[in-house]
Design a protein around this motif. Structure first.
Motif, PDB file in Angstrom:
ATOM      1  N   HIS A   1      14.601 131.070  33.601  1.00 57.70           N
ATOM      2  CA  HIS A   1      13.451 130.883  34.482  1.00 57.70           C
ATOM      3  C   HIS A   1      13.200 129.400  34.760  1.00 57.70           C
ATOM      4  O   HIS A   1      12.787 129.034  35.867  1.00 57.70           O
ATOM      5  CB  HIS A   1      12.213 131.535  33.866  1.00 57.70           C
ATOM      6  CG  HIS A   1      12.331 133.017  33.689  1.00 57.70           C
ATOM      7  ND1 HIS A   1      12.708 133.859  34.720  1.00 57.70           N
ATOM      8  CD2 HIS A   1      12.131 133.819  32.609  1.00 57.70           C
ATOM      9  CE1 HIS A   1      12.732 135.110  34.275  1.00 57.70           C
ATOM     10  NE2 HIS A   1      12.389 135.111  33.010  1.00 57.70           N
ATOM     11  N   GLY A   2      13.481 128.564  33.761  1.00 59.37           N
ATOM     12  CA  GLY A   2      13.341 127.132  33.983  1.00 59.37           C
ATOM     13  C   GLY A   2      14.330 126.603  35.006  1.00 59.37           C
ATOM     14  O   GLY A   2      14.001 125.714  35.806  1.00 59.37           O
ATOM     15  N   SER A   3      15.535 127.154  35.009  1.00 58.75           N
ATOM     16  CA  SER A   3      16.543 126.735  35.999  1.00 58.75           C
ATOM     17  C   SER A   3      16.118 127.123  37.405  1.00 58.75           C
ATOM     18  O   SER A   3      16.262 126.341  38.348  1.00 58.75           O
ATOM     19  CB  SER A   3      17.902 127.356  35.661  1.00 58.75           C
ATOM     20  OG  SER A   3      18.407 126.850  34.443  1.00 58.75           O
ATOM     21  N   ASN A   4      15.590 128.329  37.542  1.00 56.18           N
ATOM     22  CA  ASN A   4      15.105 128.746  38.863  1.00 56.18           C
ATOM     23  C   ASN A   4      13.927 127.882  39.317  1.00 56.18           C
ATOM     24  O   ASN A   4      13.821 127.531  40.496  1.00 56.18           O
ATOM     25  CB  ASN A   4      14.726 130.229  38.851  1.00 56.18           C
ATOM     26  CG  ASN A   4      15.931 131.140  38.993  1.00 56.18           C
ATOM     27  OD1 ASN A   4      16.862 130.835  39.733  1.00 56.18           O
ATOM     28  ND2 ASN A   4      15.928 132.257  38.277  1.00 56.18           N
ATOM     29  N   CYS A   5      13.050 127.513  38.376  1.00 53.82           N
ATOM     30  CA  CYS A   5      11.942 126.613  38.717  1.00 53.82           C
ATOM     31  C   CYS A   5      12.475 125.256  39.149  1.00 53.82           C
ATOM     32  O   CYS A   5      11.988 124.662  40.129  1.00 53.82           O
ATOM     33  CB  CYS A   5      11.011 126.433  37.511  1.00 53.82           C
ATOM     34  SG  CYS A   5       9.893 127.809  37.192  1.00 53.82           S
ATOM     35  N   ASP A   6      13.463 124.758  38.438  1.00 53.48           N
ATOM     36  CA  ASP A   6      14.018 123.442  38.745  1.00 53.48           C
ATOM     37  C   ASP A   6      14.644 123.412  40.135  1.00 53.48           C
ATOM     38  O   ASP A   6      14.432 122.471  40.916  1.00 53.48           O
ATOM     39  CB  ASP A   6      15.058 123.075  37.687  1.00 53.48           C
ATOM     40  CG  ASP A   6      15.368 121.593  37.666  1.00 53.48           C
ATOM     41  OD1 ASP A   6      14.416 120.785  37.692  1.00 53.48           O
ATOM     42  OD2 ASP A   6      16.553 121.238  37.629  1.00 53.48           O
ATOM     43  N   ILE A   7      15.413 124.453  40.442  1.00 54.98           N
ATOM     44  CA  ILE A   7      16.057 124.542  41.755  1.00 54.98           C
ATOM     45  C   ILE A   7      15.007 124.636  42.859  1.00 54.98           C
ATOM     46  O   ILE A   7      15.157 124.045  43.933  1.00 54.98           O
ATOM     47  CB  ILE A   7      17.005 125.756  41.802  1.00 54.98           C
ATOM     48  CG1 ILE A   7      18.191 125.540  40.841  1.00 54.98           C
ATOM     49  CG2 ILE A   7      17.506 126.013  43.224  1.00 54.98           C
ATOM     50  CD1 ILE A   7      19.037 126.767  40.612  1.00 54.98           C
TER      51      ILE A   7
ATOM     52  N   VAL B   1       7.804 124.802  31.367  1.00 58.41           N
ATOM     53  CA  VAL B   1       8.019 126.192  30.979  1.00 58.41           C
ATOM     54  C   VAL B   1       7.738 126.320  29.488  1.00 58.41           C
ATOM     55  O   VAL B   1       8.249 125.538  28.682  1.00 58.41           O
ATOM     56  CB  VAL B   1       9.459 126.645  31.285  1.00 58.41           C
ATOM     57  CG1 VAL B   1       9.700 128.061  30.756  1.00 58.41           C
ATOM     58  CG2 VAL B   1       9.733 126.589  32.778  1.00 58.41           C
ATOM     59  N   ALA B   2       6.933 127.293  29.107  1.00 56.48           N
ATOM     60  CA  ALA B   2       6.564 127.498  27.709  1.00 56.48           C
ATOM     61  C   ALA B   2       6.680 128.970  27.340  1.00 56.48           C
ATOM     62  O   ALA B   2       6.451 129.848  28.177  1.00 56.48           O
ATOM     63  CB  ALA B   2       5.130 127.012  27.466  1.00 56.48           C
ATOM     64  N   PRO B   3       7.052 129.272  26.094  1.00 59.72           N
ATOM     65  CA  PRO B   3       7.141 130.670  25.655  1.00 59.72           C
ATOM     66  C   PRO B   3       5.777 131.268  25.397  1.00 59.72           C
ATOM     67  O   PRO B   3       4.793 130.558  25.155  1.00 59.72           O
ATOM     68  CB  PRO B   3       7.951 130.565  24.354  1.00 59.72           C
ATOM     69  CG  PRO B   3       7.631 129.200  23.828  1.00 59.72           C
ATOM     70  CD  PRO B   3       7.472 128.326  25.042  1.00 59.72           C
TER      71      PRO B   3
ATOM     72  N   VAL C   1      24.928 135.383  24.105  1.00 54.77           N
ATOM     73  CA  VAL C   1      24.104 135.522  25.312  1.00 54.77           C
ATOM     74  C   VAL C   1      23.753 134.144  25.874  1.00 54.77           C
ATOM     75  O   VAL C   1      23.662 133.958  27.095  1.00 54.77           O
ATOM     76  CB  VAL C   1      22.838 136.364  25.032  1.00 54.77           C
ATOM     77  CG1 VAL C   1      21.885 135.645  24.094  1.00 54.77           C
ATOM     78  CG2 VAL C   1      22.135 136.714  26.339  1.00 54.77           C
ATOM     79  N   LYS C   2      23.577 133.155  25.002  1.00 52.89           N
ATOM     80  CA  LYS C   2      23.300 131.800  25.481  1.00 52.89           C
ATOM     81  C   LYS C   2      24.518 131.213  26.198  1.00 52.89           C
ATOM     82  O   LYS C   2      24.379 130.521  27.213  1.00 52.89           O
ATOM     83  CB  LYS C   2      22.888 130.905  24.311  1.00 52.89           C
ATOM     84  CG  LYS C   2      21.556 131.300  23.689  1.00 52.89           C
ATOM     85  CD  LYS C   2      21.218 130.436  22.489  1.00 52.89           C
ATOM     86  CE  LYS C   2      19.905 130.864  21.859  1.00 52.89           C
ATOM     87  NZ  LYS C   2      19.576 130.067  20.657  1.00 52.89           N
ATOM     88  N   HIS C   3      25.704 131.493  25.676  1.00 53.46           N
ATOM     89  CA  HIS C   3      26.915 131.005  26.336  1.00 53.46           C
ATOM     90  C   HIS C   3      27.122 131.692  27.688  1.00 53.46           C
ATOM     91  O   HIS C   3      27.573 131.054  28.649  1.00 53.46           O
ATOM     92  CB  HIS C   3      28.129 131.224  25.432  1.00 53.46           C
ATOM     93  CG  HIS C   3      28.280 130.186  24.364  1.00 53.46           C
ATOM     94  ND1 HIS C   3      28.826 128.941  24.600  1.00 53.46           N
ATOM     95  CD2 HIS C   3      27.933 130.193  23.051  1.00 53.46           C
ATOM     96  CE1 HIS C   3      28.823 128.230  23.490  1.00 53.46           C
ATOM     97  NE2 HIS C   3      28.282 128.967  22.537  1.00 53.46           N
ATOM     98  N   VAL C   4      26.792 132.977  27.765  1.00 53.69           N
ATOM     99  CA  VAL C   4      26.899 133.671  29.051  1.00 53.69           C
ATOM    100  C   VAL C   4      25.900 133.072  30.034  1.00 53.69           C
ATOM    101  O   VAL C   4      26.223 132.832  31.212  1.00 53.69           O
ATOM    102  CB  VAL C   4      26.660 135.187  28.898  1.00 53.69           C
ATOM    103  CG1 VAL C   4      26.722 135.880  30.270  1.00 53.69           C
ATOM    104  CG2 VAL C   4      27.702 135.813  27.972  1.00 53.69           C
ATOM    105  N   ALA C   5      24.695 132.789  29.580  1.00 54.00           N
ATOM    106  CA  ALA C   5      23.678 132.192  30.447  1.00 54.00           C
ATOM    107  C   ALA C   5      24.143 130.857  31.011  1.00 54.00           C
ATOM    108  O   ALA C   5      23.847 130.512  32.161  1.00 54.00           O
ATOM    109  CB  ALA C   5      22.369 132.014  29.683  1.00 54.00           C
ATOM    110  N   ALA C   6      24.875 130.105  30.195  1.00 55.80           N
ATOM    111  CA  ALA C   6      25.347 128.785  30.630  1.00 55.80           C
ATOM    112  C   ALA C   6      26.356 128.870  31.771  1.00 55.80           C
ATOM    113  O   ALA C   6      26.624 127.863  32.432  1.00 55.80           O
ATOM    114  CB  ALA C   6      25.965 128.037  29.450  1.00 55.80           C
ATOM    115  N   THR C   7      26.913 130.067  32.018  1.00 49.09           N
ATOM    116  CA  THR C   7      27.879 130.226  33.116  1.00 49.09           C
ATOM    117  C   THR C   7      27.234 130.737  34.399  1.00 49.09           C
ATOM    118  O   THR C   7      27.920 130.934  35.405  1.00 49.09           O
ATOM    119  CB  THR C   7      29.008 131.205  32.718  1.00 49.09           C
ATOM    120  OG1 THR C   7      28.465 132.535  32.574  1.00 49.09           O
ATOM    121  CG2 THR C   7      29.666 130.788  31.407  1.00 49.09           C
TER     122      THR C   7
END
Length: 300
Positions: A22-28, A39-41, A263-269
């Motif tokens: 969600h932070g990446s989408n906000c950044d874009i 962005v906060a949990p 899952v974090k590595h998949v997110a990075a792609t």
């Protein structure tokens, strides 16, 4: 970044990949128009319960006090909530607000595996040769369909229990007990046992055969139309993936924290150019611009 410059605060449900996605989408969405954000949990919010419970509670408080957007001496600040859809659409629980943005699939992990490259992630995350990973997991976007179909029986039971509001051993909060090995097919005997118990509980709760069959048909339709991610819990993918990696990879793998790591590595792609990502980015940008937050308005 000074807190006083932040114009948008976004809250997310979880801590594993939610902040990154969600932070990446906000950044874009916001960087090109000069809007600072944080962005906060959900666990930073007051209250008890899980992530969504805290988010919905805080949203209701802000909405009730008309504080979703504030203006202090000309400085506009807006609050945004990112929530997993789960099956809230089936239960009529979706919040209709530009301040609440949902996943299109069951949860954010569905989008991670839908948009990410599993083979590349396993290769980098486990230090395995790319050619083995590609042969094992296929091209981008192909592995998760096969994985979701392995757990289709459990999905059908969980969806039925959830939408018919029958509590018990069958629920989305646990990994499949009817798949003895996560990356293998379900055991028909176990499926029959869980289904029999769930149906008995449903009948005792006054659920009709028509309601029972309708729930099952919804799952069948989702899978047949390529929409399994709407009913399959995305957090399960990493359990299936870790099981397959440990069982089949040619090298020794450190299994500690493997499920969470993968899952974090998949997110990075992820490329963040899917229909969902683009739509979310537009909604974020629209919220900022409609409240005069863009750099051209002088509000940041």
């Amino acid at each position: 970044m000074q807190m006083s410059r932040i114009s948008m605060f976004a809250f997310v449900e979880g801590v594993n990949v939610d902040g990154y996605v969600h932070g990446s989408n906000c950044d874009i969405a916001l960087a090109p128009i000069g809007v600072e954000f944080r962005v906060a949990p959900a666990d930073e919010l007051p209250g008890n319960g899980g992530g969504k419970t805290r988010l919905t509670g805080y949203y209701s408080h802000l909405e009730g006090t008309r504080s979703l957007v504030t203006n202090f001496k000309g400085k506009v600040t807006a609050i945004l909530f990112f929530m997993d859809k789960d099956v809230d659409d089936q239960l009529g629980l979706l919040i209709d607000s530009p301040h609440v943005l949902y996943t299109w699939f069951y949860d954010v992990e569905n989008h991670v595996f839908h948009e990410g490259d599993v083979a590349d992630a396993v290769s980098s995350g486990c230090s395995l040769a790319p050619n083995w990973s590609r042969q094992e997991f296929g091209r981008r976007g192909s592995w998760q369909e096969a994985a979701s179909r392995l757990w289709k029986d459990w999905v059908q039971l969980c969806f039925t229990a959830k939408t018919l509001k029958v509590s018990g051993a069958v629920n989305y909060g646990r990994t499949s007990p009817v798949n003895p090995t996560p990356h293998s097919a379900s055991d028909p005997i176990l499926v029959a046992a869980y289904e029999s118990k769930l149906k008995a509980d449903a009948q005792q709760a006054g659920i009709t055969d028509r309601q029972w069959n309708a729930a099952g048909s919804t799952v069948e339709t989702a899978y047949d139309s390529g929409g399994w991610d709407k009913v399959f819990k995305g957090k399960w993918y990493s359990h299936i993936l870790a099981s397959q990696v440990l069982a089949n990879c040619p090298n020794r793998i450190d299994s500690k924290h493997l499920t969470a790591s993968l899952v974090k590595h998949v997110a990075a792609t992820m490329k963040f150019d899917s229909a969902w990502s683009l739509a979310i980015q537009q909604q974020i940008r629209d919220l900022a611009v409609s409240n005069g937050m863009s750099a051209t308005s002088g509000s940041t």
